[in-house]
Design an enzyme around this catalytic site. Sequence first.
Site, short mmCIF file in Angstrom:
data_model
loop_
_atom_site.label_atom_id
_atom_site.label_comp_id
_atom_site.label_asym_id
_atom_site.label_seq_id
_atom_site.Cartn_x
_atom_site.Cartn_y
_atom_site.Cartn_z
N ASP A 1 -0.84 -6.62 1.29
CA ASP A 1 0.30 -5.73 1.05
C ASP A 1 -0.13 -4.27 0.95
O ASP A 1 -1.28 -3.97 0.63
CB ASP A 1 1.00 -6.16 -0.26
CG ASP A 1 2.41 -5.60 -0.38
OD1 ASP A 1 2.98 -5.20 0.65
OD2 ASP A 1 2.93 -5.56 -1.51
N ARG B 1 2.95 1.92 2.29
CA ARG B 1 2.69 2.95 1.28
C ARG B 1 1.42 3.73 1.60
O ARG B 1 1.34 4.94 1.41
CB ARG B 1 2.60 2.31 -0.11
CG ARG B 1 3.97 2.05 -0.73
CD ARG B 1 3.87 1.12 -1.89
NE ARG B 1 3.67 -0.26 -1.44
CZ ARG B 1 3.35 -1.27 -2.24
NH1 ARG B 1 3.15 -1.06 -3.52
NH2 ARG B 1 3.22 -2.50 -1.76
N TRP B 2 0.42 3.03 2.13
CA TRP B 2 -0.83 3.68 2.50
C TRP B 2 -0.58 4.72 3.59
O TRP B 2 -1.08 5.85 3.54
CB TRP B 2 -1.84 2.63 2.96
CG TRP B 2 -3.17 3.18 3.40
CD1 TRP B 2 -4.24 3.48 2.61
CD2 TRP B 2 -3.56 3.50 4.75
NE1 TRP B 2 -5.27 3.97 3.37
CE2 TRP B 2 -4.88 3.98 4.70
CE3 TRP B 2 -2.91 3.42 6.00
CZ2 TRP B 2 -5.58 4.39 5.83
CZ3 TRP B 2 -3.61 3.82 7.12
CH2 TRP B 2 -4.92 4.30 7.03
N ASN C 1 10.46 -10.78 6.06
CA ASN C 1 10.13 -9.54 6.78
C ASN C 1 10.98 -9.35 8.04
O ASN C 1 11.05 -8.24 8.59
CB ASN C 1 8.63 -9.48 7.14
CG ASN C 1 7.72 -9.25 5.94
OD1 ASN C 1 6.57 -9.68 5.94
ND2 ASN C 1 8.22 -8.57 4.91
N TRP C 2 11.64 -10.41 8.52
CA TRP C 2 12.54 -10.27 9.68
C TRP C 2 13.68 -9.31 9.36
O TRP C 2 14.32 -8.78 10.27
CB TRP C 2 13.14 -11.63 10.08
CG TRP C 2 12.16 -12.58 10.71
CD1 TRP C 2 11.72 -13.75 10.18
CD2 TRP C 2 11.51 -12.46 11.99
NE1 TRP C 2 10.82 -14.36 11.04
CE2 TRP C 2 10.69 -13.60 12.15
CE3 TRP C 2 11.54 -11.50 13.01
CZ2 TRP C 2 9.90 -13.80 13.28
CZ3 TRP C 2 10.75 -11.72 14.15
CH2 TRP C 2 9.95 -12.84 14.27
N ARG D 1 13.47 -6.44 8.11
CA ARG D 1 13.06 -5.03 8.22
C ARG D 1 13.68 -4.40 9.48
O ARG D 1 14.13 -5.12 10.38
CB ARG D 1 11.53 -4.94 8.27
CG ARG D 1 10.92 -5.34 6.94
CD ARG D 1 9.45 -4.99 6.87
NE ARG D 1 8.90 -5.40 5.58
CZ ARG D 1 7.73 -5.05 5.14
NH1 ARG D 1 6.94 -4.26 5.86
NH2 ARG D 1 7.29 -5.46 3.95
N ARG E 1 -3.89 -10.43 -4.06
CA ARG E 1 -2.81 -9.58 -3.57
C ARG E 1 -3.22 -8.12 -3.75
O ARG E 1 -3.61 -7.70 -4.83
CB ARG E 1 -1.49 -9.82 -4.30
CG ARG E 1 -0.38 -8.92 -3.70
CD ARG E 1 1.02 -9.34 -4.09
NE ARG E 1 1.99 -8.51 -3.36
CZ ARG E 1 3.22 -8.88 -3.02
NH1 ARG E 1 3.64 -10.07 -3.34
NH2 ARG E 1 4.03 -8.07 -2.37
N LEU F 1 4.31 -13.43 -5.91
CA LEU F 1 3.94 -14.25 -4.75
C LEU F 1 4.72 -13.88 -3.50
O LEU F 1 4.27 -14.15 -2.39
CB LEU F 1 4.20 -15.73 -5.05
CG LEU F 1 3.10 -16.52 -5.76
CD1 LEU F 1 3.57 -17.96 -5.95
CD2 LEU F 1 1.81 -16.52 -4.96
C1 IPE Z 1 4.62 -9.90 1.33
O1 IPE Z 1 4.75 -8.53 1.23
C2 IPE Z 1 4.54 -10.30 2.78
C3 IPE Z 1 3.28 -9.96 3.46
C4 IPE Z 1 2.25 -9.37 2.92
C5 IPE Z 1 3.22 -10.33 4.84
P1 IPE Z 1 6.18 -7.83 1.13
O2 IPE Z 1 5.89 -6.38 1.12
O3 IPE Z 1 7.07 -8.32 2.19
O4 IPE Z 1 6.71 -8.34 -0.28
P2 IPE Z 1 7.74 -7.66 -1.29
O5 IPE Z 1 8.93 -7.25 -0.50
O6 IPE Z 1 7.05 -6.48 -1.91
O7 IPE Z 1 8.00 -8.72 -2.31
C1 IPE Z 2 2.22 -5.47 4.28
O1 IPE Z 2 2.47 -4.12 4.07
C2 IPE Z 2 2.45 -5.89 5.71
C3 IPE Z 2 3.66 -6.67 5.92
C4 IPE Z 2 4.49 -7.07 5.00
C5 IPE Z 2 3.99 -7.02 7.29
P1 IPE Z 2 3.93 -3.56 3.83
O2 IPE Z 2 4.54 -3.27 5.14
O3 IPE Z 2 4.70 -4.48 2.96
O4 IPE Z 2 3.62 -2.22 3.05
P2 IPE Z 2 4.34 -1.65 1.76
O5 IPE Z 2 4.34 -2.76 0.74
O6 IPE Z 2 5.72 -1.26 2.17
O7 IPE Z 2 3.50 -0.51 1.33
MG MG Z 3 4.96 -4.67 0.95
#
Ligand code: IPE
Ligand code: IPE
Ligand code: MG
Length: 246
Positions: free
Chosen positions: A15, A19-20, A63-64, A66, A183, A190
């Site tokens: 994760d 943000r990075w 994530n779908w 997004r 994590r 989770l």
């Molecule tokens: C969990 O991260 C999914 C992956 C790392 C692929 P998310 O960024 O989707 O989780 P939430 O939204 O912070 O719970």
């Molecule tokens: C994890 O990074 C990668 C995926 C969930 C695909 P994020 O995209 O969730 O990054 P943050 O949590 O928004 O920083």
């Molecule tokens: Mg994230």
Amino acid sequence: MTHSKRPKHIAIIMDGNGRWAKAQSEPRLYGHRAGAKVVREITTHAAKSGIAYLTLYAFSHENWKRPTEEVEGLMKLLWEYLKQEKATLLKNRIQLSSIGNAQRLPLTVRTLLASVQKATQGLNGMRLTLALSYGGQDEITRAMQKIGQKIAAGHIQPEDINPQMIEQNLDTHDMPPPDLIIRTSGEQRLSNFLPWQSAYSEFYFTDVPWPAFTVDEFEKAIATYNLRDRRYGQASASHIQLVQGQ
Ligand code: IPE
Ligand code: IPE
Ligand code: MG
């Protein structure tokens, strides 16, 4: 290079890519691209240092939801990763597999995934599992549907359902549960990752975002894991010894 005692199965919630990137005034995809490089580094290190199973949460069922641009960018990146990694996986004898609802992935990605899985099948090195379009609740739901069909067909009775049967119907049916779940990037949840399988996993949370995660951080997580006392609901061995005066 000597390594501390290795957990058999490590799972990582990668994760913090977005943000990075934001911290550097870059688009989110820039972060995902940097994250893919780290996947390479950590996978190779894990394989060489005696980890038997590495499972990476790469794209969740949720994530779908997004923005389309980000989802499409991630799918393209996944395709590129699979294309480029095949040689490295073969060289390091890494066996690739995936968990999740692959049906939802674009056909190009699905086809490539299947071909890399086939090419690396049976290799005797580490098993790398990518959680793609993966959600634990979705996985358990699909497992229940399979079991329900067997009941409907009269092959089994409802009383036959037990934890082993549920496990056999999960996507992870042929791997042990994770010993350690890492994590990155500060959240302590989770997010629907391996909810059944993590019943007795140890957790390691770090504030480091995934694109800045290093081999040293990975080793730090393992060192911390090695200090834990995994009791599985039983009294600890050291306590029993103390009471019995041994
Ligand atoms: C969990 O991260 C999914 C992956 C790392 C692929 P998310 O960024 O989707 O989780 P939430 O939204 O912070 O719970
Ligand atoms: C994890 O990074 C990668 C995926 C969930 C695909 P994020 O995209 O969730 O990054 P943050 O949590 O928004 O920083
Ligand atoms: Mg994230």
